[in-house]
Design an enzyme around this catalytic site. Structure first.
Site, PDB file in Angstrom:
ATOM      1  CG  ASP A  89      -0.270  -0.002   2.523  1.00  0.00           C
ATOM      2  OD1 ASP A  89       0.952   0.232   2.571  1.00  0.00           O
ATOM      3  OD2 ASP A  89      -0.946  -0.223   3.538  1.00  0.00           O
ATOM      4  CG  ASP A 261      -5.729  -5.522   2.019  1.00  0.00           C
ATOM      5  OD1 ASP A 261      -6.424  -4.790   1.286  1.00  0.00           O
ATOM      6  OD2 ASP A 261      -5.331  -5.158   3.149  1.00  0.00           O
ATOM      7  CB  CYS A 299     -10.463 -27.474   7.530  1.00  0.00           C
ATOM      8  SG  CYS A 299      -8.978 -26.493   7.274  1.00  0.00           S
ATOM      9  CB  CYS A 301      -5.416 -26.163   7.468  1.00  0.00           C
ATOM     10  SG  CYS A 301      -5.836 -26.149   9.223  1.00  0.00           S
ATOM     11  CB  CYS A 304      -8.102 -29.210  10.397  1.00  0.00           C
ATOM     12  SG  CYS A 304      -8.953 -27.688  10.871  1.00  0.00           S
ATOM     13  CG  HIS A 330      -8.264 -23.212  10.853  1.00  0.00           C
ATOM     14  ND1 HIS A 330      -8.707 -24.348  10.209  1.00  0.00           N
ATOM     15  CD2 HIS A 330      -9.363 -22.416  11.019  1.00  0.00           C
ATOM     16  CE1 HIS A 330     -10.013 -24.253  10.018  1.00  0.00           C
ATOM     17  NE2 HIS A 330     -10.434 -23.089  10.497  1.00  0.00           N
TER      18      HIS A 330
END
Lengths: 363, 363
Positions: A89, A261, A299, A301, A304, A330
């Protein structure tokens, strides 16, 4: 930088943004790496969960460690050991939300650091210079982000200023670095329209809507989102800045935005609020104390796959660093996977159903 | 559990400890996983840096999350997703160093939690029961860890108590779990000798020296270390509890100790104190601000391979979670690598030179 739209579904777009450092599939979510690290994550972990681009904050990096350090240490990518695209930014948002004692002039803004009160000046020339040193793949124009509510006359003068700063940023654009213009105008549609037209006449590689989610009611935000998207060229990426609520992003993708974002997934993770396929949960809840199941059975991930809700609750209550790590992995995985699924839905012409399903889960 | 000594170099031993969950090469350093996580590290990272065994704290785990939770969630290994060996202490040390309002009886100790002041009781029976639920591969006997200085009569009575508790622990030993006895006796050699003889007559899978580094001068500690080692059976692993200073560990390995644990590498990491092949450094020092070099050019850890000193300094000053992660990875890698090198030196008959070299670096 090259942007092409692979398929559309109504106003919704499924695109591919090519940069020298890699490809970004859109709609894309960009994890926020405020100060040279996405909080609690390593670059390897970010890659593993499929992050194709991250965001860096010019204001924060300028203050700490400072551009002299990042310049000496080879630019932001090398500094933080991340070789995929980075969008920075311009510092505008933080100068107007974090810094103290601001004084706005034609050439830029005098302000004091929120860390130590030291005086600084950033204008369009400085913002481009800093972003050049950071070496991001996509830079943003320096803009005034007005507060909510703002009266019409102030907002109108601010759009003039933002346009003149954008023009200067375009003049100072760094070679090899894409530059996106930021539409402002508060909650005034005619000013939003004017701001967009001004920027388009200057010509940028992409366009963003800034100055939303600054305290306005959700309805007004959604108005500006759906009004703002069609103001922007169809053949360029459209970035809705700072919006990360899942419901808001669904509306924005519906309206034709491509990039997002937000600190929401990372910040919430550190506070123990986790996103799941059936809605948000607070991991500290008593009911999870003896829970041997994964956080989200749907999930895949790392958290998980390897840990129970009971363990995650224990880590959180014990304020362990691993708690912030696993929760962040996660939540970011959830966000990136949400976007993967969304892209697939768009490709298959099923975005409306995807949106409806999720709006039901989130309601 | 099976322990065999592969080679010796003076009193120094290079051994192999086989457990059902894996092999531990000795001399071994055990990272401390206080409360179900080695602070800032994931189990995968621990494996990557070569940790063969970690330590869990019975006192901490008993209070939080509690044995009911760990029992329901399948024991400590499953709870924290670590499938290699775990040694648990008995809780004795923390009961005597952290808890409040202690009242010692023949059967054990009444104390109040350092977290919420709640009343608890742990004796040998309870310590063995808790360690059985935790399911560690190696358990420790419940002992009284006296403070320094302690008068002779108190220390003598305490050894009696520790012996009687050790006998009870042996009676309650959990099937499939090795049990080490802990020698106490303060700074009194005759009491240390008596304590060791008592324990040997009961018979344990391994033996530890406890109650050192409790505030005594280094010289006294070194006296007890070199006096204590030969008191313990040659054919069993010898564990020097809570000692992690590199110089102290060199002396202890020289005397014939095989196992060590300490929070020093992990705690120092979080405070920005890092171990290198040329000595300790504080990563926050101004001189590292623009330093593009790795933390330690002789180190192959993830942090040294991927990041500059300048970046590590920035992360530390910004209190980023990644700072604690990278610093911890580095310090633990350093410790485990130090032990790898030490084991190699012993095998090659070069331990004395290894010790001298390091004593010079550390001085």
């Amino acid at each position: 930088m090259n942007f092409r739209i692979r398929s559309t579904d109504g106003e919704t777009r499924r695109g591919v943004l090519e940069t020298g450092r890699g490809t970004i599939n859109t709609p894309a979510f960009m994890p926020v790496g405020t100060i040279g690290t996405v909080k609690a994550m390593s670059p390897d972990e970010l890659k593993e969960i499929g992050a194709e681009i991250i965001l860096g904050n010019t204001y924060h990096l300028y203050l700490r460690p400072g551009t002299d350090v990042i310049s000496t240490l080879g630019g932001l990518h090398k500094f933080m050991s991340w070789d995929r695209p980075i969008l920075t930014d311009s510092g505008g948002f933080q100068v107007f939300s974090l810094a103290a004692l601001r004084k706005i002039e034609e050439e830029g803004v005098h302000f004091r650091s929120h860390i130590d009160g030291s005086p600084h000046f950033i204008g369009p020339a400085e913002a481009m210079k800093i972003q050049g040193i950071l070496g991001s793949d996509i830079a943003m124009t320096f803009d005034e982000c007005i507060s909510y509510p703002a009266d019409y006359d102030y907002a109108a003068r601010s759009v003039e200023l933002t346009t003149s700063w954008a023009r200067k940023c375009r003049e100072y654009q760094n070679p090899g670095q894409a530059l996106f213009g930021i539409v402002q105008g508060g909650m005034y549609k005619d000013l939003r329209k004017k701001s967009a037209e001004d920027l388009i006449s200057i010509g940028f590689d992409g366009y963003a809507i800034g100055g939303v989610s600054v305290g306005e009611p959700k309805e007004e935000m959604h108005e500006i989102i759906s009004f703002g998207a069609p103001l922007l060229p169809k053949d360029r990426p459209r970035y809705l800045m700072g919006i990360g609520d899942l419901g808001d992003m669904l509306k924005a993708v519906d309206a034709g935005f491509d990039m997002f974002d937000c600190v929401m997934p990372t910040r919430n993770a550190r506070n123990g609020t986790l996103f799941t396929s059936t809605g948000r949960i607070s991991i500290k809840r008593e009911e999870f104390k003896y829970d041997a199941g994964p956080l989200d059975p749907n999930c895949s991930c790392h958290a998980c796959r390897n840990y129970s809700r009971g363990y995650l609750r224990h880590l959180f209550l014990s304020r362990e660093i691993l708690s912030m790590r696993l929760n962040t992995i996660h939540n970011l995985y959830f966000y990136l996977d949400f976007f993967r699924q969304m892209r697939q839905a768009i490709e298959e012409g099923g975005f409306s159903r995807f949106k409806e399903t999720w709006e039901q889960i989130l309601s």
